[in-house]
Design a protein around this motif. Structure first.
Motif, PDB file in Angstrom:
ATOM      1  N   SER A  40     -11.617-108.013   7.883  1.00 29.28           N
ATOM      2  CA  SER A  40     -12.201-107.709   9.129  1.00 29.28           C
ATOM      3  C   SER A  40     -12.882-108.641   9.839  1.00 29.28           C
ATOM      4  CB  SER A  40     -12.744-106.474   9.163  1.00 29.28           C
ATOM      5  OG  SER A  40     -11.813-105.071   8.975  1.00 29.28           O
ATOM      6  N   ILE A  41     -13.732-109.122   8.814  1.00 29.45           N
ATOM      7  CA  ILE A  41     -14.819-110.347   9.455  1.00 29.45           C
ATOM      8  C   ILE A  41     -14.108-111.596   9.520  1.00 29.45           C
ATOM      9  CG2 ILE A  41     -16.686-111.728   8.488  1.00 29.45           C
ATOM     10  CD1 ILE A  41     -17.611-109.232   6.957  1.00 29.45           C
ATOM     11  N   HIS A  42     -12.932-112.000   8.955  1.00 29.40           N
ATOM     12  CA  HIS A  42     -12.214-113.225   9.048  1.00 29.40           C
ATOM     13  C   HIS A  42     -11.508-112.830  10.284  1.00 29.40           C
ATOM     14  CE1 HIS A  42      -8.509-115.612   8.832  1.00 29.40           C
ATOM     15  NE2 HIS A  42      -9.433-116.451   8.019  1.00 29.40           N
ATOM     16  N   PHE A  43     -10.875-111.788  10.680  1.00 32.58           N
ATOM     17  CA  PHE A  43     -10.122-111.545  11.834  1.00 32.58           C
ATOM     18  C   PHE A  43     -10.992-111.695  13.074  1.00 32.58           C
ATOM     19  CE2 PHE A  43      -8.151-109.195  15.158  1.00 32.58           C
ATOM     20  CZ  PHE A  43      -6.701-109.153  15.269  1.00 32.58           C
ATOM     21  N   PHE A  44     -12.151-110.957  13.060  1.00 33.52           N
ATOM     22  CA  PHE A  44     -13.009-111.107  14.101  1.00 33.52           C
ATOM     23  C   PHE A  44     -13.399-112.469  14.433  1.00 33.52           C
ATOM     24  CE2 PHE A  44     -16.757-110.625  16.442  1.00 33.52           C
ATOM     25  CZ  PHE A  44     -16.924-109.874  17.406  1.00 33.52           C
ATOM     26  N   ILE A  45     -14.196-113.002  13.575  1.00 30.44           N
ATOM     27  CA  ILE A  45     -14.683-114.351  13.684  1.00 30.44           C
ATOM     28  C   ILE A  45     -13.657-115.576  14.166  1.00 30.44           C
ATOM     29  CG2 ILE A  45     -15.865-116.508  12.685  1.00 30.44           C
ATOM     30  CD1 ILE A  45     -17.371-114.549  10.841  1.00 30.44           C
ATOM     31  N   TYR A  46     -12.524-115.442  13.616  1.00 31.45           N
ATOM     32  CA  TYR A  46     -11.406-116.484  13.740  1.00 31.45           C
ATOM     33  C   TYR A  46     -10.695-116.543  15.051  1.00 31.45           C
ATOM     34  CZ  TYR A  46      -6.466-118.217  13.632  1.00 31.45           C
ATOM     35  OH  TYR A  46      -5.276-118.532  14.014  1.00 31.45           O
ATOM     36  N   ASP A  47     -10.685-115.001  15.379  1.00 30.12           N
ATOM     37  CA  ASP A  47      -9.974-114.711  16.954  1.00 30.12           C
ATOM     38  C   ASP A  47     -10.795-114.937  18.013  1.00 30.12           C
ATOM     39  OD1 ASP A  47      -7.427-113.961  15.813  1.00 30.12           O
ATOM     40  OD2 ASP A  47      -7.033-112.511  17.193  1.00 30.12           O
ATOM     41  N   VAL A  48     -12.307-114.607  17.753  1.00 30.91           N
ATOM     42  CA  VAL A  48     -13.273-114.860  18.593  1.00 30.91           C
ATOM     43  C   VAL A  48     -13.378-116.329  19.165  1.00 30.91           C
ATOM     44  CG1 VAL A  48     -15.594-114.723  19.401  1.00 30.91           C
ATOM     45  CG2 VAL A  48     -14.440-112.813  18.554  1.00 30.91           C
ATOM     46  N   ILE A  49     -13.429-117.054  18.008  1.00 30.60           N
ATOM     47  CA  ILE A  49     -13.683-118.592  18.355  1.00 30.60           C
ATOM     48  C   ILE A  49     -12.531-119.068  18.763  1.00 30.60           C
ATOM     49  CG2 ILE A  49     -14.204-120.795  17.044  1.00 30.60           C
ATOM     50  CD1 ILE A  49     -15.948-119.302  15.084  1.00 30.60           C
TER      51      ILE A  49
END
Length: 334
Positions: A40-49
């Motif tokens: 979830s953390i990977h998905f969130f940070i990656y997609d936002v940036i």
């Protein structure tokens, strides 16, 4: 072909960024991206940036081009075309205006008050929030180029058909009188310098980012939750490809929401990853962007109920047809 694929993976999909975020999550946070929290953390940070980088670059480039077509010049260009050619041009114009549905309505008022045909202005109103150049590249970065191009084509077809039908119905009397009375002065705009155009591009980036950043965070957050926390069986039970009503649910669930395409893309991405039909995910995305409740409330202030419901019905039926078509033939694009 290899070079194109590499550029696509590194510039649009930003695999380098995904790998960096993976290292951050695993080596700094001590979490595995294969587990729920780490994933979830990977998905969130990656997609936002990724979305913010692509959005900033694309809006700047589009705004620079758009600086050559101020409203007065645009009105003159559109005023030369009638019938289907005017609807096509109005729909195409919507693709270079990176606005949400609510932001498009003031331009709709301006075009209508300038005497442009009602069908042309509605083609613009449909395409502007639904299809723009930034969404093409973002769709390609999340899915692939075939899906991105197909989405743009059906979005433009919907805009042209919707505007054409409204034109044929002769509903001009259902526009509030003050819109026609709100004439704008035909003032020739000074020619901008390169420095002015760069400044305009920067201003547009900051302005649009300020408007959409929260929706992007919410959209990516929902996407991360769907991707890593909601079981596939639950989503399939409601929106599975074998459910005939999935497109209807996705379309009408999207209507009360207010976001633009950039906030809904991560949700569509997560839904497709969970086995939801491509058409169902796109119907949700189109419902949110083209038929959001706030935009309908704003539009109600400038058009009468018959025209409002005609617009809503045409777009809704179009989105539903597009959704079922993509579900039936989505295998061609994946």
């Amino acid at each position: 072909m290899f070079i194109f694929q590499w550029l696509n993976n590194q510039l649009l999909k930003m695999e380098w960024l995904s790998n960096l975020i993976k290292l951050l999550v695993e080596n700094v946070f001590g979490l595995s991206v294969q587990e729920r929290i780490g994933g979830s953390i990977h998905f969130f940070i990656y997609d936002v940036i990724k979305i913010f980088i692509l959005l900033s670059v694309l809006i700047f480039a589009i705004s620079y081009i758009q600086s050559y077509f101020p409203p007065e010049r645009t009105k003159k260009i559109l005023g030369r075309f009638n019938g289907i050619s005017g609807n096509i041009l109005g729909a195409l114009l919507g693709t270079v205006t990176p606005f949400c549905s609510c932001s498009s309505i003031p331009l709709f008022i301006g075009f209508t008050s300038a005497g442009l045909p009602l069908g042309v202005t509605f083609s613009f109103l449909i395409s502007s929030p639904l299809v723009d150049l930034a969404s093409v590249l973002l769709l390609a970065s999340i899915f692939n180029w075939k899906i991105a191009i197909a989405y743009v084509v059906v979005g433009l077809v919907l805009a042209v058909l919707g505007g054409t039908i409204i034109s044929k119905l002769h509903l001009e009397e259902y526009v509030e009188p003050f819109v026609y009375g709100n004439k704008s002065a035909d003032v020739e705009q000074e020619e901008l310098t390169v420095k002015d155009r760069l400044a305009f591009g920067k201003e547009q980036v900051l302005s649009i980012i300020k408007k959409v950043w929260l929706y992007i965070l919410i959209g990516v957050g929902i996407g991360a939750a769907i991707h890593n926390w909601i079981p596939e069986s639950v989503i399939s039970a409601i929106l599975g490809q074998d459910k005939w009503y999935s497109v209807l649910i996705a379309t009408f669930v999207g209507v009360p929401m207010y976001a633009d395409i950039f906030g809904t893309l991560p949700i569509a991405e997560a839904l497709v990853a969970k086995g939801v039909g491509l058409g169902t995910a796109l119907s949700f995305m189109m419902g949110v962007t083209a038929l959001s409740l706030p935009s309908m409330i704003m539009l109600k202030q400038v058009v009468k109920p018959r025209l409002l419901w005609t617009f809503f019905g045409l777009v809704t039926v179009g989105i539903i047809i597009i959704g079922y078509a993509f579900n039936a033939f989505g295998y061609i694009f994946i």
